[in-house]
Design an enzyme around this catalytic site. Sequence first.
Site, PDB file in Angstrom:
ATOM      1  N   SER A 136       0.863  -1.176   0.000  1.00  0.00           N
ATOM      2  CA  SER A 136       0.000   0.000   0.000  1.00  0.00           C
ATOM      3  C   SER A 136       0.904   1.230   0.000  1.00  0.00           C
ATOM      4  O   SER A 136       1.771   1.359   0.855  1.00  0.00           O
ATOM      5  CB  SER A 136      -0.866  -0.034   1.260  1.00  0.00           C
ATOM      6  OG  SER A 136      -1.615   1.145   1.368  1.00  0.00           O
ATOM      7  N   LYS A 162      -1.104  -1.062  -4.371  1.00  0.00           N
ATOM      8  CA  LYS A 162      -2.291  -0.272  -4.004  1.00  0.00           C
ATOM      9  C   LYS A 162      -1.844   1.165  -3.846  1.00  0.00           C
ATOM     10  O   LYS A 162      -0.914   1.460  -3.098  1.00  0.00           O
ATOM     11  CB  LYS A 162      -2.879  -0.818  -2.714  1.00  0.00           C
ATOM     12  CG  LYS A 162      -3.835   0.116  -2.007  1.00  0.00           C
ATOM     13  CD  LYS A 162      -4.652  -0.648  -0.998  1.00  0.00           C
ATOM     14  CE  LYS A 162      -4.758   0.088   0.321  1.00  0.00           C
ATOM     15  NZ  LYS A 162      -5.576  -0.654   1.292  1.00  0.00           N
ATOM     16  N   LYS A 164      -2.935   5.031  -2.886  1.00  0.00           N
ATOM     17  CA  LYS A 164      -3.939   5.884  -2.248  1.00  0.00           C
ATOM     18  C   LYS A 164      -4.269   7.023  -3.198  1.00  0.00           C
ATOM     19  O   LYS A 164      -3.356   7.611  -3.803  1.00  0.00           O
ATOM     20  CB  LYS A 164      -3.385   6.460  -0.934  1.00  0.00           C
ATOM     21  CG  LYS A 164      -3.091   5.387   0.119  1.00  0.00           C
ATOM     22  CD  LYS A 164      -4.323   5.035   0.923  1.00  0.00           C
ATOM     23  CE  LYS A 164      -3.967   4.074   2.052  1.00  0.00           C
ATOM     24  NZ  LYS A 164      -5.169   3.619   2.780  1.00  0.00           N
ATOM     25  N   ASP A 189      -7.087   3.116  -3.529  1.00  0.00           N
ATOM     26  CA  ASP A 189      -7.833   3.227  -2.267  1.00  0.00           C
ATOM     27  C   ASP A 189      -8.100   4.701  -1.987  1.00  0.00           C
ATOM     28  O   ASP A 189      -7.168   5.506  -1.888  1.00  0.00           O
ATOM     29  CB  ASP A 189      -7.017   2.627  -1.109  1.00  0.00           C
ATOM     30  CG  ASP A 189      -7.781   2.643   0.223  1.00  0.00           C
ATOM     31  OD1 ASP A 189      -8.970   3.029   0.228  1.00  0.00           O
ATOM     32  OD2 ASP A 189      -7.186   2.262   1.242  1.00  0.00           O
ATOM     33  N   GLU A 214     -11.155   0.992  -3.863  1.00  0.00           N
ATOM     34  CA  GLU A 214     -11.521   0.698  -2.477  1.00  0.00           C
ATOM     35  C   GLU A 214     -12.137   1.917  -1.800  1.00  0.00           C
ATOM     36  O   GLU A 214     -11.572   3.009  -1.852  1.00  0.00           O
ATOM     37  CB  GLU A 214     -10.243   0.264  -1.739  1.00  0.00           C
ATOM     38  CG  GLU A 214     -10.489  -0.152  -0.306  1.00  0.00           C
ATOM     39  CD  GLU A 214      -9.204  -0.558   0.423  1.00  0.00           C
ATOM     40  OE1 GLU A 214      -8.133  -0.614  -0.216  1.00  0.00           O
ATOM     41  OE2 GLU A 214      -9.276  -0.795   1.631  1.00  0.00           O
ATOM     42  N   ASP A 239     -14.230  -1.182   2.599  1.00  0.00           N
ATOM     43  CA  ASP A 239     -13.326  -1.285   3.745  1.00  0.00           C
ATOM     44  C   ASP A 239     -14.072  -0.666   4.935  1.00  0.00           C
ATOM     45  O   ASP A 239     -14.784  -1.363   5.671  1.00  0.00           O
ATOM     46  CB  ASP A 239     -12.016  -0.537   3.406  1.00  0.00           C
ATOM     47  CG  ASP A 239     -11.026  -0.408   4.558  1.00  0.00           C
ATOM     48  OD1 ASP A 239     -11.334  -0.831   5.690  1.00  0.00           O
ATOM     49  OD2 ASP A 239      -9.924   0.150   4.346  1.00  0.00           O
ATOM     50  N   LYS A 263     -10.614  -6.314   7.800  1.00  0.00           N
ATOM     51  CA  LYS A 263      -9.612  -5.919   8.792  1.00  0.00           C
ATOM     52  C   LYS A 263     -10.100  -6.444  10.135  1.00  0.00           C
ATOM     53  O   LYS A 263     -11.241  -6.148  10.541  1.00  0.00           O
ATOM     54  CB  LYS A 263      -9.454  -4.401   8.846  1.00  0.00           C
ATOM     55  CG  LYS A 263      -8.711  -3.836   7.646  1.00  0.00           C
ATOM     56  CD  LYS A 263      -8.581  -2.339   7.722  1.00  0.00           C
ATOM     57  CE  LYS A 263      -7.785  -1.813   6.519  1.00  0.00           C
ATOM     58  NZ  LYS A 263      -7.985  -0.367   6.344  1.00  0.00           N
ATOM     59  N   GLY A 291      -4.299  -3.653   5.840  1.00  0.00           N
ATOM     60  CA  GLY A 291      -3.306  -3.347   6.868  1.00  0.00           C
ATOM     61  C   GLY A 291      -3.635  -2.061   7.598  1.00  0.00           C
ATOM     62  O   GLY A 291      -4.342  -1.195   7.074  1.00  0.00           O
TER      63      GLY A 291
HETATM   64 MG    MG Z   1      -8.616   1.059   2.825  1.00  0.00          MG
END
Ligand code: MG
Length: 368
Positions: A136, A162, A164, A189, A214, A239, A263, A291
Amino acid sequence: MKIKEVTLRHLQMKLKFPFTTSFGTFQDRDFILLEAKDENGRSGWGESVAFHSPWYSEETMKTNWHMLEDYLIPALLNQEITHPDEVSEVFSNIRKNNMAKSTIEGAVWDLYSQQKGVSLASALGGKKSKIEVGISIGIQETASDLLRIIEKHVEDGYKRMKVKIKPGWDVDVMREVRKEFPDVPLMADANSAYTLKDIDTLKALDEFDLMMVEQPLASDDIIDHAKLQQAITTPVCLDESIHSYEDARKAIELGSCRIINIKIGRVGGLSESKRIHDLCESHDIPVWCGGMLESGIGRAHNVALTTLSNFTMPGDTAASSRYWEKDIITPEVTVTDGYITVPDQPGIGYEPDVEAIEGFTIEKKTFR
Ligand SMILES: [Mg+2]
């Protein structure tokens, strides 16, 4: 089993690299580590994933400490437990506070699997001996910084990237990533940085063949996400919106997502994670494990959960060395060619390094 003693520790560990999301930048990770002792003096370990401030969810390190000290530890101490699934029954009259509940439930699962002489992964029903991992990557100063980081992790063998995103750091950036890495498994994400007004931007992401986008919309929404999923071809992954089996059931029924990120802390523990996993499997909804900048203890729990069969997409559980100069377990979690080998020793399978733990501790309290 009976929990006879619980120690809470407030740890502060310096992150190797500052981590930026759509909410802000972090230099340090403050978190609670929980050690629970059974009647034989054996220790089980759990980690709270709550952050210092309420940017990801309403829970914080301090609210978790309060819930553990004033409600959860008193409720569980000296209770006869035959299986960790019973912990959620003990807490059934205490609403939400899932990360706090998960902290102590995780330690009970660790103890339970040690008592049975099996790894936490097998106690949960996991069969994999190694798990695929992705990485990530937070928001960077420039697109070329991001490209360099991706390049390094592709070379290291990570199985998916991934990135952001937030308004202003989305379509153009993803286009550059795709141009340079046409085949890399890629996802975005948004951590709830968009609304349905941004539907054109989110639609524009369809051209990049992302594995998923996400949590693009509000952190408590499943209705608008269903509208969005109708309008775009990229699978939506939820999420922040999923806190329980019931949330997952409703989101699946509404068509709010095609993938769920589980999670452990967000859903209140390993037992609930497993129930959501099983539900998703029966609906052909793949899951993966997100995570929360965990130390080695939380990382070990994530590794064990990911061995369940419907964790078919690489998770966020990278190597310890990606985040920490020194982790608090031995050996540290390592990644080889994009895989983590699942430990087969009883319990979480990594030895807590008590000296390192004490070194990072800034507050500690024991309850009997
Ligand atoms: Mg997330």
